[in-house]
Design an enzyme around this catalytic site. Sequence first.
Site, short mmCIF file in Angstrom:
data_model
loop_
_atom_site.label_atom_id
_atom_site.label_comp_id
_atom_site.label_asym_id
_atom_site.label_seq_id
_atom_site.Cartn_x
_atom_site.Cartn_y
_atom_site.Cartn_z
N LYS A 1 -21.30 -60.88 66.57
CA LYS A 1 -20.23 -61.84 67.32
C LYS A 1 -19.12 -61.50 66.86
O LYS A 1 -18.33 -61.14 67.81
CB LYS A 1 -20.45 -63.04 65.81
N ASN A 2 -18.68 -61.18 65.59
CA ASN A 2 -17.71 -60.18 65.66
C ASN A 2 -16.92 -59.10 66.04
O ASN A 2 -16.10 -58.70 66.48
CB ASN A 2 -17.01 -60.22 64.21
N CYS B 1 -6.57 -72.09 60.16
CA CYS B 1 -7.46 -72.32 60.26
C CYS B 1 -8.26 -73.15 59.43
O CYS B 1 -6.90 -72.70 58.32
CB CYS B 1 -8.60 -71.73 61.28
N ARG C 1 -3.91 -68.18 57.69
CA ARG C 1 -3.82 -66.45 59.48
C ARG C 1 -3.01 -66.40 60.15
O ARG C 1 -3.28 -67.02 61.67
CB ARG C 1 -4.88 -67.32 59.19
N ILE D 1 -0.12 -64.32 62.43
CA ILE D 1 0.00 -62.92 63.29
C ILE D 1 1.49 -62.36 63.01
O ILE D 1 1.31 -61.76 64.03
CB ILE D 1 -0.40 -63.29 64.60
N ASP E 1 -17.05 -62.56 54.55
CA ASP E 1 -18.13 -63.36 55.19
C ASP E 1 -19.13 -63.71 54.44
O ASP E 1 -20.10 -63.88 55.18
CB ASP E 1 -17.99 -62.97 57.09
N ILE F 1 -9.56 -62.40 50.66
CA ILE F 1 -9.22 -62.10 51.95
C ILE F 1 -8.40 -63.53 52.54
O ILE F 1 -7.42 -63.31 52.65
CB ILE F 1 -10.42 -61.60 52.64
N ARG G 1 -21.24 -72.05 65.51
CA ARG G 1 -19.70 -71.12 66.40
C ARG G 1 -20.28 -69.18 66.31
O ARG G 1 -19.90 -69.25 66.59
CB ARG G 1 -18.38 -71.22 65.74
N1 EPU Z 1 -3.20 -61.30 58.10
C1 EPU Z 1 -1.67 -61.34 57.76
N2 EPU Z 1 -1.21 -61.67 58.99
C2 EPU Z 1 -1.29 -60.80 59.74
C3 EPU Z 1 -2.95 -60.68 59.94
C4 EPU Z 1 -3.54 -61.13 59.25
O1 EPU Z 1 -1.09 -62.87 57.07
O2 EPU Z 1 -0.77 -60.93 60.77
C5 EPU Z 1 -3.84 -61.64 56.68
C6 EPU Z 1 -4.92 -62.94 57.25
O3 EPU Z 1 -4.72 -63.92 56.69
C7 EPU Z 1 -6.03 -62.94 55.72
C8 EPU Z 1 -6.18 -61.32 55.92
O4 EPU Z 1 -4.36 -60.48 56.91
O5 EPU Z 1 -5.71 -62.79 54.68
C9 EPU Z 1 -6.96 -60.31 57.02
O6 EPU Z 1 -6.95 -60.85 57.75
P1 EPU Z 1 -7.92 -60.19 59.50
O7 EPU Z 1 -6.66 -60.12 60.33
O8 EPU Z 1 -8.37 -58.50 58.94
O9 EPU Z 1 -9.00 -61.20 59.57
P2 EPU Z 1 -8.89 -61.09 61.18
O10 EPU Z 1 -8.69 -60.39 61.71
O11 EPU Z 1 -8.62 -63.12 61.29
C10 EPU Z 1 -11.73 -61.09 60.87
C11 EPU Z 1 -12.90 -61.72 61.67
C12 EPU Z 1 -12.87 -62.22 60.49
C13 EPU Z 1 -13.47 -61.67 59.08
C14 EPU Z 1 -12.47 -60.88 58.79
C15 EPU Z 1 -12.19 -60.10 58.06
C16 EPU Z 1 -13.25 -61.67 63.96
C17 EPU Z 1 -13.34 -62.61 65.07
N3 EPU Z 1 -13.27 -62.40 62.37
O12 EPU Z 1 -10.91 -62.50 60.66
O13 EPU Z 1 -14.65 -63.05 60.52
O14 EPU Z 1 -13.84 -63.04 57.86
O15 EPU Z 1 -11.52 -60.39 59.91
O16 EPU Z 1 -13.39 -59.13 57.93
O17 EPU Z 1 -13.03 -60.77 63.69
C18 EPU Z 1 -16.27 -64.84 60.23
O18 EPU Z 1 -17.09 -64.36 61.17
O19 EPU Z 1 -16.25 -66.02 59.53
C19 EPU Z 1 -14.83 -64.31 60.54
C20 EPU Z 1 -13.75 -65.46 59.24
#
Ligand code: EPU
Length: 422
Positions: free
Chosen positions: A22-23, A116, A121, A123, A307, A329, A401
């Site tokens: 998925k990811n 969510c 989360r 950006i 995860d 995380i 999902r």
């Molecule tokens: N974060 C921020 N600001 C940002 C981006 C991230 O504070 O601009 C924080 C997040 O809130 C979190 C941490 O940094 O606390 C790490 O977030 P990351 O950006 O690495 O996560 P993501 O890209 O939103 C992906 C996976 C998640 C997985 C995480 C960590 C996808 C679509 N999603 O999320 O997958 O848990 O990386 O490995 O790739 C799942 O599959 O169930 C899932 C949630």
Amino acid sequence: MSRIEIIGGEQLKGELKIQGSKNAALPIIAATILNKGITILKNCPKILDVYHMVNILEELGCIITWEQNTLMVNSKKTSISCLPEDSVSKMRSSVLFLGAILGRFHEVTIAYPGGCSIGKRPINYHLDAIKRMNVEQEFLGENEDIIHCYTDKITGNDIFFERSTVGATQNVILTAVLSEGITKIYNAAKEPEVEELCKYLIRAGAKIYGEGTSYIEVEGVKELHDVEFTLSPDRIVAGTYMAAVAATQGDVVFHHAPSQHLEATIDVLRKVGCFIEVKGDVIKVGNHARPKPINIITEPYPAFPTDMQSQLMSILCLAEGKSIIVENIFESRFQNIGELTNMGAQVHIDESGKIAQITGVNSMHGAQLYAHDLRGGAALVISALAAEGSSVIQCTDYIERGYEDISRDLRLLGAKIKYHCG
Ligand code: EPU
């Protein structure tokens, strides 16, 4: 409302093939916008998150064809750079279209994705990094929650992430691929799904170096071309089913398993008592005793993944002793605790909300359960399989999902599990 009914107590046995990742699929589906042509994506999982991303491609004007698990995207005639608000609010990963649409059209309008079920989360890392690439940003709407990014020329720059972030690393790569100059990403996320996006883009003609390491360089190119790519198997789906074997004290052989990306999970499952044998992409997992307790912290790859945290908790609830899990995380990934308590588990979260103390119990019993998020929902399936008696899990959309058909897969391994639609 759809639900899953499980009668627990069966030891899982047999053989199973693991679905595509998925990811890895989600960012690559966003990336298909960039090549103004055809992408053939093989081994693409048929799950709700993928369908949602594909719907967005269609809204943007792409032509989509499915043939079993092969997805074909023609992005030649795409012309819209504005992402509808309800698409973004339905799914956080749609934020990956930010970099892809910006890269192609030099302009994108996208609603701010809210938090969510697993946490806030934000950006900010995505936006701060993209701003450094000569991209203007303005916040529109009454609540300033519509982001409008635009530029006449995306320019490569040095990007330093203060913490590891999968999505922001992917968004910077997507923005940089068709830019002018070189983008150097320091403290890039090393997750296999970042590497997979890079491999896809390289196959389409991008110049990217260092993928899979914490320093990635992207040298902008003028254009990309048609591409065919096969997605890796899903390391979290594999880990989830391995955890189910551990909890039910079963014996299963997994085929098409991404063993090279499962090191931390395999290590932890061995520590809880599993026998695990790895030969290429075949993993044999067996467990013949009550699980052993363990203390674990979730961290970025290659450490133990967030995860897999909920699934591990389901095992540890039945362990012979006390375990501690630190969730490092996301803020809200302990939502299963109420459900597990209803099944007879003993779990306590400390005041910080980050540390769970689990006192293993001899056995748990079936109950009415509610999934609160994707991995948490899958973890409830594991607990229900290992419990005595029957359980019904509601809100299974969350599970759909990320898992093509968790009931079918587990039934193949001897579980008494039924999915009821609607
Ligand atoms: N974060 C921020 N600001 C940002 C981006 C991230 O504070 O601009 C924080 C997040 O809130 C979190 C941490 O940094 O606390 C790490 O977030 P990351 O950006 O690495 O996560 P993501 O890209 O939103 C992906 C996976 C998640 C997985 C995480 C960590 C996808 C679509 N999603 O999320 O997958 O848990 O990386 O490995 O790739 C799942 O599959 O169930 C899932 C949630």
